[in-house]
Design a protein around this motif. Structure first.
Motif, PDB file in Angstrom:
ATOM      1  N   ALA A 259       9.622   2.415  44.361  1.00 56.53           N
ATOM      2  CA  ALA A 259      10.978   2.886  44.043  1.00 56.53           C
ATOM      3  C   ALA A 259      11.955   2.503  45.142  1.00 56.53           C
ATOM      4  CB  ALA A 259      10.970   4.400  43.847  1.00 56.53           C
ATOM      5  N   VAL A 260      11.534   2.627  46.396  1.00 59.62           N
ATOM      6  CA  VAL A 260      12.411   2.266  47.514  1.00 59.62           C
ATOM      7  C   VAL A 260      12.774   0.778  47.444  1.00 59.62           C
ATOM      8  CG1 VAL A 260      12.550   2.011  50.025  1.00 59.62           C
ATOM      9  CG2 VAL A 260      11.620   4.100  49.033  1.00 59.62           C
ATOM     10  N   VAL A 261      11.777  -0.068  47.231  1.00 58.06           N
ATOM     11  CA  VAL A 261      12.037  -1.512  47.145  1.00 58.06           C
ATOM     12  C   VAL A 261      12.908  -1.821  45.940  1.00 58.06           C
ATOM     13  CG1 VAL A 261      10.991  -3.766  46.794  1.00 58.06           C
ATOM     14  CG2 VAL A 261       9.928  -2.141  48.367  1.00 58.06           C
ATOM     15  N   GLY A 262      12.557  -1.268  44.798  1.00 62.24           N
ATOM     16  CA  GLY A 262      13.303  -1.550  43.585  1.00 62.24           C
ATOM     17  C   GLY A 262      14.750  -1.115  43.664  1.00 62.24           C
ATOM     18  N   LEU A 263      14.983   0.082  44.193  1.00 62.25           N
ATOM     19  CA  LEU A 263      16.358   0.569  44.318  1.00 62.25           C
ATOM     20  C   LEU A 263      17.129  -0.230  45.352  1.00 62.25           C
ATOM     21  CD1 LEU A 263      15.716   4.413  44.111  1.00 62.25           C
ATOM     22  CD2 LEU A 263      16.746   2.965  42.369  1.00 62.25           C
ATOM     23  N   GLY A 264      16.451  -0.644  46.415  1.00 57.98           N
ATOM     24  CA  GLY A 264      17.119  -1.460  47.424  1.00 57.98           C
ATOM     25  C   GLY A 264      17.572  -2.800  46.868  1.00 57.98           C
ATOM     26  N   VAL A 265      16.693  -3.441  46.108  1.00 56.98           N
ATOM     27  CA  VAL A 265      17.046  -4.725  45.484  1.00 56.98           C
ATOM     28  C   VAL A 265      18.178  -4.530  44.479  1.00 56.98           C
ATOM     29  CG1 VAL A 265      16.216  -6.558  43.970  1.00 56.98           C
ATOM     30  CG2 VAL A 265      14.770  -5.741  45.849  1.00 56.98           C
ATOM     31  N   SER A 266      18.128  -3.437  43.727  1.00 56.03           N
ATOM     32  CA  SER A 266      19.163  -3.172  42.719  1.00 56.03           C
ATOM     33  C   SER A 266      20.533  -2.977  43.351  1.00 56.03           C
ATOM     34  CB  SER A 266      18.785  -1.935  41.908  1.00 56.03           C
ATOM     35  OG  SER A 266      17.591  -2.142  41.196  1.00 56.03           O
ATOM     36  N   VAL A 267      20.573  -2.223  44.437  1.00 55.90           N
ATOM     37  CA  VAL A 267      21.855  -2.000  45.128  1.00 55.90           C
ATOM     38  C   VAL A 267      22.397  -3.317  45.670  1.00 55.90           C
ATOM     39  CG1 VAL A 267      22.924  -0.898  47.140  1.00 55.90           C
ATOM     40  CG2 VAL A 267      21.387   0.408  45.656  1.00 55.90           C
ATOM     41  N   LEU A 268      21.491  -4.164  46.185  1.00 55.03           N
ATOM     42  CA  LEU A 268      21.914  -5.473  46.697  1.00 55.03           C
ATOM     43  C   LEU A 268      22.492  -6.331  45.564  1.00 55.03           C
ATOM     44  CD1 LEU A 268      22.056  -7.459  49.051  1.00 55.03           C
ATOM     45  CD2 LEU A 268      19.724  -8.187  48.488  1.00 55.03           C
ATOM     46  N   LEU A 269      21.837  -6.334  44.419  1.00 49.76           N
ATOM     47  CA  LEU A 269      22.344  -7.097  43.273  1.00 49.76           C
ATOM     48  C   LEU A 269      23.707  -6.578  42.834  1.00 49.76           C
ATOM     49  CD1 LEU A 269      19.175  -7.528  41.006  1.00 49.76           C
ATOM     50  CD2 LEU A 269      20.361  -9.293  42.324  1.00 49.76           C
ATOM     51  N   ALA A 270      23.856  -5.257  42.799  1.00 46.31           N
ATOM     52  CA  ALA A 270      25.138  -4.682  42.397  1.00 46.31           C
ATOM     53  C   ALA A 270      26.238  -5.071  43.379  1.00 46.31           C
ATOM     54  CB  ALA A 270      25.017  -3.163  42.304  1.00 46.31           C
ATOM     55  N   VAL A 272      26.305  -7.799  45.312  1.00 40.66           N
ATOM     56  CA  VAL A 272      26.602  -9.219  45.129  1.00 40.66           C
ATOM     57  C   VAL A 272      27.465  -9.411  43.882  1.00 40.66           C
ATOM     58  CG1 VAL A 272      25.601 -11.474  44.607  1.00 40.66           C
ATOM     59  CG2 VAL A 272      24.547 -10.011  46.340  1.00 40.66           C
ATOM     60  N   GLY A 273      27.124  -8.698  42.814  1.00 37.64           N
ATOM     61  CA  GLY A 273      27.900  -8.809  41.598  1.00 37.64           C
ATOM     62  C   GLY A 273      29.329  -8.345  41.785  1.00 37.64           C
ATOM     63  N   ALA A 274      29.508  -7.269  42.555  1.00 30.24           N
ATOM     64  CA  ALA A 274      30.851  -6.755  42.798  1.00 30.24           C
ATOM     65  C   ALA A 274      31.672  -7.725  43.640  1.00 30.24           C
ATOM     66  CB  ALA A 274      30.764  -5.390  43.482  1.00 30.24           C
ATOM     67  N   VAL A 275      31.040  -8.340  44.646  1.00 27.15           N
ATOM     68  CA  VAL A 275      31.752  -9.268  45.527  1.00 27.15           C
ATOM     69  C   VAL A 275      32.117 -10.551  44.788  1.00 27.15           C
ATOM     70  CG1 VAL A 275      31.526 -10.724  47.572  1.00 27.15           C
ATOM     71  CG2 VAL A 275      30.763  -8.341  47.643  1.00 27.15           C
ATOM     72  N   THR A 276      31.204 -11.036  43.950  1.00 24.29           N
ATOM     73  CA  THR A 276      31.441 -12.314  43.252  1.00 24.29           C
ATOM     74  C   THR A 276      32.174 -12.130  41.935  1.00 24.29           C
ATOM     75  OG1 THR A 276      29.276 -12.158  42.166  1.00 24.29           O
ATOM     76  CG2 THR A 276      29.387 -13.331  44.285  1.00 24.29           C
ATOM     77  N   THR A 282      26.445  -6.977  38.288  1.00 25.31           N
ATOM     78  CA  THR A 282      26.741  -5.635  38.788  1.00 25.31           C
ATOM     79  C   THR A 282      26.078  -4.576  37.917  1.00 25.31           C
ATOM     80  OG1 THR A 282      28.875  -6.382  39.634  1.00 25.31           O
ATOM     81  CG2 THR A 282      28.573  -4.016  39.384  1.00 25.31           C
ATOM     82  N   LEU A 283      26.207  -4.726  36.613  1.00 23.10           N
ATOM     83  CA  LEU A 283      25.601  -3.761  35.698  1.00 23.10           C
ATOM     84  C   LEU A 283      24.078  -3.773  35.806  1.00 23.10           C
ATOM     85  CD1 LEU A 283      27.844  -4.296  32.526  1.00 23.10           C
ATOM     86  CD2 LEU A 283      27.942  -2.433  34.207  1.00 23.10           C
ATOM     87  N   LEU A 284      23.507  -4.977  35.943  1.00 27.34           N
ATOM     88  CA  LEU A 284      22.055  -5.082  36.115  1.00 27.34           C
ATOM     89  C   LEU A 284      21.597  -4.346  37.359  1.00 27.34           C
ATOM     90  CD1 LEU A 284      19.344  -6.337  35.224  1.00 27.34           C
ATOM     91  CD2 LEU A 284      19.924  -8.328  36.638  1.00 27.34           C
ATOM     92  N   GLY A 285      22.369  -4.482  38.433  1.00 25.05           N
ATOM     93  CA  GLY A 285      22.003  -3.824  39.679  1.00 25.05           C
ATOM     94  C   GLY A 285      22.173  -2.320  39.624  1.00 25.05           C
ATOM     95  N   LEU A 286      23.145  -1.846  38.860  1.00 22.12           N
ATOM     96  CA  LEU A 286      23.400  -0.405  38.805  1.00 22.12           C
ATOM     97  C   LEU A 286      22.469   0.337  37.853  1.00 22.12           C
ATOM     98  CD1 LEU A 286      27.310  -0.303  38.804  1.00 22.12           C
ATOM     99  CD2 LEU A 286      25.767   0.244  40.693  1.00 22.12           C
ATOM    100  N   THR A 287      21.840  -0.395  36.932  1.00 22.08           N
ATOM    101  CA  THR A 287      21.013   0.271  35.924  1.00 22.08           C
ATOM    102  C   THR A 287      19.806   1.012  36.510  1.00 22.08           C
ATOM    103  OG1 THR A 287      21.691  -1.283  34.206  1.00 22.08           O
ATOM    104  CG2 THR A 287      19.632  -0.081  33.830  1.00 22.08           C
TER     105      THR A 287
END
Length: 347
Positions: A259-270, A272-276, A282-287
């Motif tokens: 869960a820690v790894v998965g949530l960390g990767v998700s926040v990073l994706l969100a 990146v999506g927000a910046v780009t 962003t939605l994929l990362g926040l889900t």
């Protein structure tokens, strides 16, 4: 409940506790043991670690007053070393080893019923249910989380269940010969030493037994910061158990670090999506974080409404409590055991 065993068939018992800075609780614990309804006098061994209060003085006073308390030094404060010292100092003829903690106040029939259950099951070790009890809202929330599957998994000594064979036992009442056969507690494990001992006992052919009628109260940490530290260190030690015994890894242990790894990767994706400006990313990362938080809220609602219902302040503290447990345990597992933690924990 097992049938009551005749007094003539009841073995001699030594109760062992590793204590350190227990001035407010030590005498009550020892008195509760010495006043058990067991048909033979119980002996107590106190392995006393370096304390900043009157723990050693109180232990010596109880020894002098009762004649049934042996005090041994435990210079490092290590629990496994202290428990092994207690095992070594059991009087001749005493064949049952009962472990208690410094904060324990044993119910008057506890030892007798534990030994009866041990004999009725033909087991080498028996334990009951840890019942966390809180006073403040946060402590009540921690107590409820610790007794719910979403907090500490589905181990019977946390969540209850039917009597039967167990993977591990809480505190534990053991046959002395079984402990000596496997070499006692491993000094390597300052935490998770009970689980590791039970693993070796089971591997040696011993039966371990859970009896839900044996209940021991436990006072959990009072603040989320203290809970985080406790679970961080416990996660580190569990990683050490899995490292040394790879076959013991299972979903219950791997879920928090995943869960820690998965949530960390998700926040990073969100992020990146927000910046780009890529909305789907962003939605994929926040889900995943949203799904996790919904799960925590659902588990909190279920735990809070179990009888007896939690008061509102404690119920409101439950979601943060569960997140703290999951993230701290998972992060500690991922970090792995450090030399500093070994030293701080007395190894």
């Amino acid at each position: 409940m097992p049938e009551r065993v005749e007094a003539a068939n009841m073995p001699l018992v030594t109760v062992v506790a590793v204590v350190r800075d227990e001035e407010p609780y030590l005498e009550a614990m020892v008195r509760s043991v010495l006043e058990q309804d067991y048909p033979h006098p119980l002996h107590v061994v106190l392995a006393v670690g370096p304390s900043q209060d009157r723990t050693h003085e109180i232990a010596e006073k109880l020894s002098a007053e009762t004649g049934r308390v042996t005090v041994v030094d435990n210079p490092t404060g290590s629990k496994p070393l202290g428990l092994n010292a207690g095992l070594a100092r059991m009087p001749e003829g005493h064949s049952i080893f009962v472990r208690v903690d410094g904060h324990t106040v044993a119910e008057p029939t506890y030892v007798r019923r534990a030994v009866e259950a041990l004999q009725a099951a033909g087991a080498d070790g028996v334990g009951g249910r840890m019942m966390p009890v809180g006073d403040t809202p946060v402590q009540k929330a921690v107590a409820r989380a610790m007794s719910h599957p979403a907090g500490l998994g589905s181990a019977s000594f946390h969540t209850g269940g039917s009597a039967g064979p167990a993977e591990t036992v809480y505190l534990g009442t053991f046959r002395r010969e079984a402990l000596e056969r496997v070499g006692g507690y491993s000094p390597v494990y300052v935490r998770a030493q009970d689980w590791e001992l039970c693993l070796r006992l089971r591997n040696s052919g011993s039966l371990l037994w859970f009896d839900p009628s044996l209940v021991v109260e436990y006072k959990p940490r009072r603040t989320l910061g203290a809970v985080a530290t406790q679970f961080w260190r416990t996660g580190m030690w569990r990683r050490e158990v899995v490292r040394r015994n790879p076959g013991t890894a299972n979903l219950r242990y791997l879920a928090p670090p995943t869960a820690v790894v998965g949530l960390g990767v998700s926040v990073l994706l969100a992020a990146v999506g927000a910046v780009t400006g890529v909305l789907p990313l962003t939605l994929l990362g926040l889900t995943p974080p949203a799904v996790y938080l919904l799960g925590v809220l659902g588990a909190s609602a279920h735990a809070a409404t179990r009888r007896p219902r939690l008061d509102l302040p404690s119920a409101l503290a439950l979601p943060a409590t569960l997140v703290t447990m999951h993230m701290a345990w998972g992060a500690g597992f991922l970090r792995g055991l450090t030399e500093r933690v070994r030293v701080d924990d007395g190894v």
